[in-house]
Design a protein around this motif. Structure first.
Motif, short mmCIF file in Angstrom:
data_model
loop_
_atom_site.label_atom_id
_atom_site.label_comp_id
_atom_site.label_asym_id
_atom_site.label_seq_id
_atom_site.Cartn_x
_atom_site.Cartn_y
_atom_site.Cartn_z
N LEU A 111 0.82 -1.21 0.00
CA LEU A 111 0.00 0.00 0.00
C LEU A 111 0.86 1.26 0.00
CD1 LEU A 111 -2.84 -1.01 2.49
CD2 LEU A 111 -2.99 -0.80 0.01
N ALA A 112 1.93 1.25 0.80
CA ALA A 112 2.82 2.42 0.83
C ALA A 112 3.48 2.63 -0.53
CB ALA A 112 3.87 2.24 1.92
N ALA A 113 3.95 1.54 -1.14
CA ALA A 113 4.57 1.66 -2.47
C ALA A 113 3.56 2.11 -3.51
CB ALA A 113 5.19 0.32 -2.86
N ALA A 114 2.33 1.60 -3.42
CA ALA A 114 1.29 2.00 -4.38
C ALA A 114 0.96 3.48 -4.24
CB ALA A 114 0.04 1.15 -4.17
N MET A 115 0.86 3.98 -3.01
CA MET A 115 0.60 5.41 -2.81
C MET A 115 1.74 6.26 -3.35
SD MET A 115 -1.05 5.34 1.02
CE MET A 115 -1.13 7.13 1.08
N THR A 116 2.98 5.81 -3.15
CA THR A 116 4.13 6.56 -3.66
C THR A 116 4.12 6.62 -5.19
OG1 THR A 116 5.43 5.87 -1.73
CG2 THR A 116 6.63 6.71 -3.64
N VAL A 117 3.86 5.47 -5.82
CA VAL A 117 3.81 5.43 -7.28
C VAL A 117 2.67 6.29 -7.81
CG1 VAL A 117 3.37 3.92 -9.25
CG2 VAL A 117 4.94 3.20 -7.46
N THR A 118 1.52 6.25 -7.15
CA THR A 118 0.37 7.05 -7.58
C THR A 118 0.67 8.54 -7.51
OG1 THR A 118 -1.12 5.30 -6.80
CG2 THR A 118 -2.07 7.46 -7.19
N LEU A 119 1.29 8.97 -6.42
CA LEU A 119 1.63 10.39 -6.29
C LEU A 119 2.66 10.81 -7.33
CD1 LEU A 119 1.80 10.70 -2.40
CD2 LEU A 119 0.01 11.56 -3.90
N ARG A 120 3.62 9.93 -7.60
CA ARG A 120 4.62 10.27 -8.60
C ARG A 120 3.98 10.38 -9.99
NH1 ARG A 120 7.46 6.96 -11.84
NH2 ARG A 120 6.86 5.13 -10.63
N ARG A 121 3.11 9.41 -10.32
CA ARG A 121 2.43 9.47 -11.61
C ARG A 121 1.52 10.69 -11.71
NH1 ARG A 121 4.05 6.74 -16.12
NH2 ARG A 121 4.63 4.61 -15.64
N ALA A 122 0.85 11.04 -10.62
CA ALA A 122 -0.02 12.22 -10.63
C ALA A 122 0.78 13.49 -10.87
CB ALA A 122 -0.79 12.32 -9.31
N ASP A 123 1.97 13.58 -10.27
CA ASP A 123 2.81 14.75 -10.49
C ASP A 123 3.27 14.83 -11.94
OD1 ASP A 123 4.45 17.02 -9.38
OD2 ASP A 123 6.08 15.73 -10.10
N GLU A 124 3.67 13.68 -12.51
CA GLU A 124 4.09 13.68 -13.91
C GLU A 124 2.93 14.02 -14.85
OE1 GLU A 124 5.64 9.81 -14.52
OE2 GLU A 124 7.47 10.14 -13.35
N MET A 125 1.74 13.49 -14.56
CA MET A 125 0.59 13.80 -15.40
C MET A 125 0.20 15.28 -15.28
SD MET A 125 -3.16 11.99 -15.48
CE MET A 125 -2.47 10.43 -16.05
N ASP A 179 2.25 17.81 -14.72
CA ASP A 179 3.20 18.58 -15.52
C ASP A 179 2.90 18.46 -17.01
OD1 ASP A 179 4.45 19.30 -13.18
OD2 ASP A 179 5.98 17.72 -13.29
N ALA A 180 2.55 17.25 -17.45
CA ALA A 180 2.24 17.06 -18.87
C ALA A 180 0.99 17.82 -19.28
CB ALA A 180 2.07 15.56 -19.16
N ILE A 181 -0.03 17.84 -18.41
CA ILE A 181 -1.26 18.58 -18.73
C ILE A 181 -1.00 20.07 -18.77
CG2 ILE A 181 -3.55 19.15 -17.85
CD1 ILE A 181 -3.73 16.30 -16.80
N ALA A 182 -0.20 20.57 -17.81
CA ALA A 182 0.12 22.00 -17.81
C ALA A 182 0.90 22.39 -19.05
CB ALA A 182 0.91 22.34 -16.55
N ALA A 183 1.80 21.52 -19.52
CA ALA A 183 2.58 21.83 -20.72
C ALA A 183 1.73 21.83 -21.98
CB ALA A 183 3.72 20.82 -20.87
N ARG A 184 0.59 21.13 -21.96
CA ARG A 184 -0.27 21.04 -23.15
C ARG A 184 -1.43 22.03 -23.13
NH1 ARG A 184 -0.76 14.50 -24.26
NH2 ARG A 184 1.48 14.11 -24.49
N GLY A 185 -1.46 22.91 -22.14
CA GLY A 185 -2.49 23.94 -22.17
C GLY A 185 -3.50 23.88 -21.06
#
Length: 285
Positions: A223-237, A239-245
């Protein structure tokens, strides 16, 4: 080496045992009239058919909807390999449920060797099972023929009249688009985490209490690893959404219904209306 291992009897037995997994939100490659339909048309068909089966869950209606789903699958060239394997435990659950429902009896009643058996419960169970399969097939058709990026804009377009009531339709569409895009990605991440966890060496626990503690620790780590991966993916997504408008691009799509969409809606309405009329006439007679 890989081809030899996969062709060995052990590899074939392992593949047969694992079966075909459930694939969600991934369209089947290729093009067809069903693939070219507007996503809003497919959502309207699913909504209408679901309402139809809610108020008229008869055998005739279920058969008509099943025929429409099979025809759409044939037009869309959906391969048999896209269907997931049914696990053995599900067959056991269905068998237990069928036997339990059959004990309820009810009409129609048949006589076997002087013993009267009521088939009403078993028929009700079969009808509910068939209805569930048809609804799952309808949802699978949308998943297999629709790009995830088209769902959010379609929801925003269909919900445009609700803006007069000050309902945040665009925000709902953006949230739905983000969830649909993140869902397959997170499933892949969780599968990788679970596989990596299984490869780690385990201590041999002595006693039932020690095994329970080990499983609890493994669950907390996952669960801890899943939460960490989810937060990392959310941060990357983000940044990608902000870069696309920004998030407004997720619900903006100029796609609108075309002639083929109106034809598909007309066929669905005609088939559903015919089934309702026939069922109503049969029930009155």
């Amino acid at each position: 080496m890989t081809s030899v291992a996969s062709g060995s009897p052990n590899g074939q037995e392992e593949a047969r045992r694992s079966g075909r997994p459930v694939v969600l939100l991934v369209p089947v490659p290729g093009g067809s009239a069903i693939h070219d339909l507007w996503a809003g048309t497919k959502l309207l068909v699913v909504l209408g058919v679901s309402a139809l089966l809610t108020f008229y869950p008869g055998w005739l209606t279920i058969g008509v909807v099943a025929a429409l789903v099979l025809a759409a699958a044939r037009i869309a060239h959906i391969p048999r390999g896209a269907l997931p394997s049914v696990p053995r435990w599900l067959w056991i659950v269905l068998a237990v449920g069928g036997v339990t429902a059959a004990l309820a009896g009810g009409s129609p009643v048949i006589s076997v060797g002087g013993v009267e058996l009521g088939l009403g419960g078993a028929l009700h169970f079969l009808r509910i099972t068939a209805l569930s399969i048809v609804l799952l097939g309808l949802g699978a058709m949308v998943s297999w023929t629709t790009n995830v990026a088209e769902i959010g804009p379609a929801v925003a377009t269909l919900g445009r009249p609700l803006r007069l009531l000050r309902i945040p339709v665009d925000e709902w569409a953006v949230a739905l688009a983000l969830a649909l895009r993140a869902f397959p990605m997170l499933i892949d991440e969780f599968q990788v985490l679970y596989a990596a966890r299984r490869l780690r060496p385990k201590r041999i626990a002595k006693g039932r209490k020690a095994r329970r503690k080990r499983r609890a620790r493994e669950l907390i780590d996952l669960l801890a690893a899943a939460m960490t991966v989810t937060l990392r993916r959310a941060d990357e997504m983000g940044d990608a959404i902000a870069a696309r408008g920004g998030t407004g691009q997720l619900s903006a799509n100029p796609a609108r219904p075309k002639l083929v969409d109106w034809v598909a809606l007309a066929i669905t309405v005609a088939a559903s209306g015919s089934a309702v009329v026939i069922e109503t006439v049969l029930s009155l007679s």
